[in-house]
Design a protein around this motif. Structure first.
Motif, PDB file in Angstrom:
ATOM      1  N   GLU A  24       0.831  -1.204   0.000  1.00 39.28           N
ATOM      2  CA  GLU A  24       0.000   0.000   0.000  1.00 39.28           C
ATOM      3  C   GLU A  24       0.868   1.258   0.000  1.00 39.28           C
ATOM      4  O   GLU A  24       0.629   2.184  -0.780  1.00 39.28           O
ATOM      5  CB  GLU A  24      -0.947   0.021   1.207  1.00 39.28           C
ATOM      6  CG  GLU A  24      -2.029  -1.026   1.175  1.00 39.28           C
ATOM      7  CD  GLU A  24      -1.581  -2.400   1.690  1.00 39.28           C
ATOM      8  OE1 GLU A  24      -0.447  -2.541   2.216  1.00 39.28           O
ATOM      9  OE2 GLU A  24      -2.358  -3.352   1.532  1.00 39.28           O
ATOM     10  N   GLU A  25       1.890   1.274   0.865  1.00 41.62           N
ATOM     11  CA  GLU A  25       2.811   2.421   0.913  1.00 41.62           C
ATOM     12  C   GLU A  25       3.517   2.586  -0.432  1.00 41.62           C
ATOM     13  O   GLU A  25       3.679   3.701  -0.929  1.00 41.62           O
ATOM     14  CB  GLU A  25       3.872   2.224   2.000  1.00 41.62           C
ATOM     15  CG  GLU A  25       3.388   2.299   3.415  1.00 41.62           C
ATOM     16  CD  GLU A  25       4.502   1.959   4.392  1.00 41.62           C
ATOM     17  OE1 GLU A  25       4.929   2.871   5.122  1.00 41.62           O
ATOM     18  OE2 GLU A  25       4.945   0.793   4.412  1.00 41.62           O
ATOM     19  N   CYS A  26       3.944   1.477  -1.015  1.00 44.94           N
ATOM     20  CA  CYS A  26       4.654   1.522  -2.285  1.00 44.94           C
ATOM     21  C   CYS A  26       3.740   2.020  -3.395  1.00 44.94           C
ATOM     22  O   CYS A  26       4.141   2.847  -4.220  1.00 44.94           O
ATOM     23  CB  CYS A  26       5.201   0.130  -2.608  1.00 44.94           C
ATOM     24  SG  CYS A  26       6.419   0.125  -3.920  1.00 44.94           S
ATOM     25  N   VAL A  53       1.620  -9.367  -5.885  1.00 47.56           N
ATOM     26  CA  VAL A  53       0.378  -8.583  -5.979  1.00 47.56           C
ATOM     27  C   VAL A  53       0.712  -7.162  -6.424  1.00 47.56           C
ATOM     28  O   VAL A  53       0.027  -6.578  -7.269  1.00 47.56           O
ATOM     29  CB  VAL A  53      -0.387  -8.587  -4.636  1.00 47.56           C
ATOM     30  CG1 VAL A  53      -1.558  -7.618  -4.662  1.00 47.56           C
ATOM     31  CG2 VAL A  53      -0.861  -9.995  -4.297  1.00 47.56           C
ATOM     32  N   LEU A  54       1.807  -6.606  -5.895  1.00 48.69           N
ATOM     33  CA  LEU A  54       2.196  -5.250  -6.276  1.00 48.69           C
ATOM     34  C   LEU A  54       2.531  -5.157  -7.761  1.00 48.69           C
ATOM     35  O   LEU A  54       2.074  -4.232  -8.438  1.00 48.69           O
ATOM     36  CB  LEU A  54       3.379  -4.757  -5.443  1.00 48.69           C
ATOM     37  CG  LEU A  54       3.888  -3.373  -5.830  1.00 48.69           C
ATOM     38  CD1 LEU A  54       2.823  -2.305  -5.577  1.00 48.69           C
ATOM     39  CD2 LEU A  54       5.167  -3.037  -5.105  1.00 48.69           C
ATOM     40  N   VAL A  55       3.317  -6.094  -8.300  1.00 48.45           N
ATOM     41  CA  VAL A  55       3.670  -5.977  -9.723  1.00 48.45           C
ATOM     42  C   VAL A  55       2.427  -6.114 -10.600  1.00 48.45           C
ATOM     43  O   VAL A  55       2.330  -5.471 -11.647  1.00 48.45           O
ATOM     44  CB  VAL A  55       4.806  -6.935 -10.159  1.00 48.45           C
ATOM     45  CG1 VAL A  55       6.106  -6.600  -9.446  1.00 48.45           C
ATOM     46  CG2 VAL A  55       4.460  -8.386  -9.979  1.00 48.45           C
ATOM     47  N   GLN A  56       1.457  -6.909 -10.177  1.00 48.77           N
ATOM     48  CA  GLN A  56       0.195  -7.007 -10.920  1.00 48.77           C
ATOM     49  C   GLN A  56      -0.527  -5.653 -10.915  1.00 48.77           C
ATOM     50  O   GLN A  56      -1.028  -5.207 -11.946  1.00 48.77           O
ATOM     51  CB  GLN A  56      -0.706  -8.077 -10.313  1.00 48.77           C
ATOM     52  CG  GLN A  56      -0.205  -9.477 -10.534  1.00 48.77           C
ATOM     53  CD  GLN A  56      -1.052 -10.503  -9.813  1.00 48.77           C
ATOM     54  OE1 GLN A  56      -1.372 -10.362  -8.639  1.00 48.77           O
ATOM     55  NE2 GLN A  56      -1.421 -11.550 -10.531  1.00 48.77           N
ATOM     56  N   LEU A  57      -0.557  -5.004  -9.757  1.00 47.90           N
ATOM     57  CA  LEU A  57      -1.192  -3.683  -9.650  1.00 47.90           C
ATOM     58  C   LEU A  57      -0.448  -2.644 -10.485  1.00 47.90           C
ATOM     59  O   LEU A  57      -1.066  -1.782 -11.116  1.00 47.90           O
ATOM     60  CB  LEU A  57      -1.255  -3.228  -8.194  1.00 47.90           C
ATOM     61  CG  LEU A  57      -2.241  -3.958  -7.301  1.00 47.90           C
ATOM     62  CD1 LEU A  57      -2.019  -3.591  -5.829  1.00 47.90           C
ATOM     63  CD2 LEU A  57      -3.673  -3.652  -7.725  1.00 47.90           C
ATOM     64  N   MET A  58       0.867  -2.724 -10.492  1.00 47.66           N
ATOM     65  CA  MET A  58       1.672  -1.783 -11.269  1.00 47.66           C
ATOM     66  C   MET A  58       1.302  -1.859 -12.740  1.00 47.66           C
ATOM     67  O   MET A  58       1.109  -0.829 -13.397  1.00 47.66           O
ATOM     68  CB  MET A  58       3.166  -2.067 -11.067  1.00 47.66           C
ATOM     69  CG  MET A  58       3.686  -1.691  -9.696  1.00 47.66           C
ATOM     70  SD  MET A  58       5.339  -2.368  -9.345  1.00 47.66           S
ATOM     71  CE  MET A  58       6.314  -1.692 -10.688  1.00 47.66           C
TER      72      MET A  58
END
Length: 108
Positions: A24-26, A53-58
């Motif tokens: 979330e912070e990232c 999950v982060l790279v998918q969101l990116m």
């Protein structure tokens, strides 16, 4: 002026990076700042909110850094993050100009 971001909840942050401990912070920094280098871990305290999950969101939200390093010591999941980003470049969902590297860091 761009900043460098280090996503990890265990390792010491490099002196020239800003530490974030959650995706979330990232994600907020990706949304609000220009990021020169983004270094990502997979395994975080939250098992469901991890680096993959982060790279998918990116990719979904088209939020990238100029350079991305996967530093996870989790070999399988780190490679999955790397492959996901490289496939996004192949599929033209992420600029090919972004340098993506896989460089696992030891935990200690």
């Amino acid at each position: 002026m761009s900043i460098n971001v280090f996503l990890d909840d265990y390792r010491k942050c490099p002196p020239d990076h800003q530490l974030v401990e959650t995706i979330e912070e990232c994600f907020i920094l990706l949304s609000t700042e220009e990021i020169g280098h983004l270094s990502l871990d997979h395994d975080l305290v939250s098992k469901t909110q991890n680096g993959f999950v982060l790279v998918q969101l990116m990719v979904k939200h088209q939020l990238f850094a100029e350079r991305i390093t996967i530093h996870s010591a989790n070999a399988g999941r780190g490679k999955a993050m790397y492959n996901y980003l490289k496939q996004a470049q192949t599929d033209l969902k992420m600029p090919r100009s972004i340098k993506v590297t896989l460089r696992p860091l030891p935990l200690h």
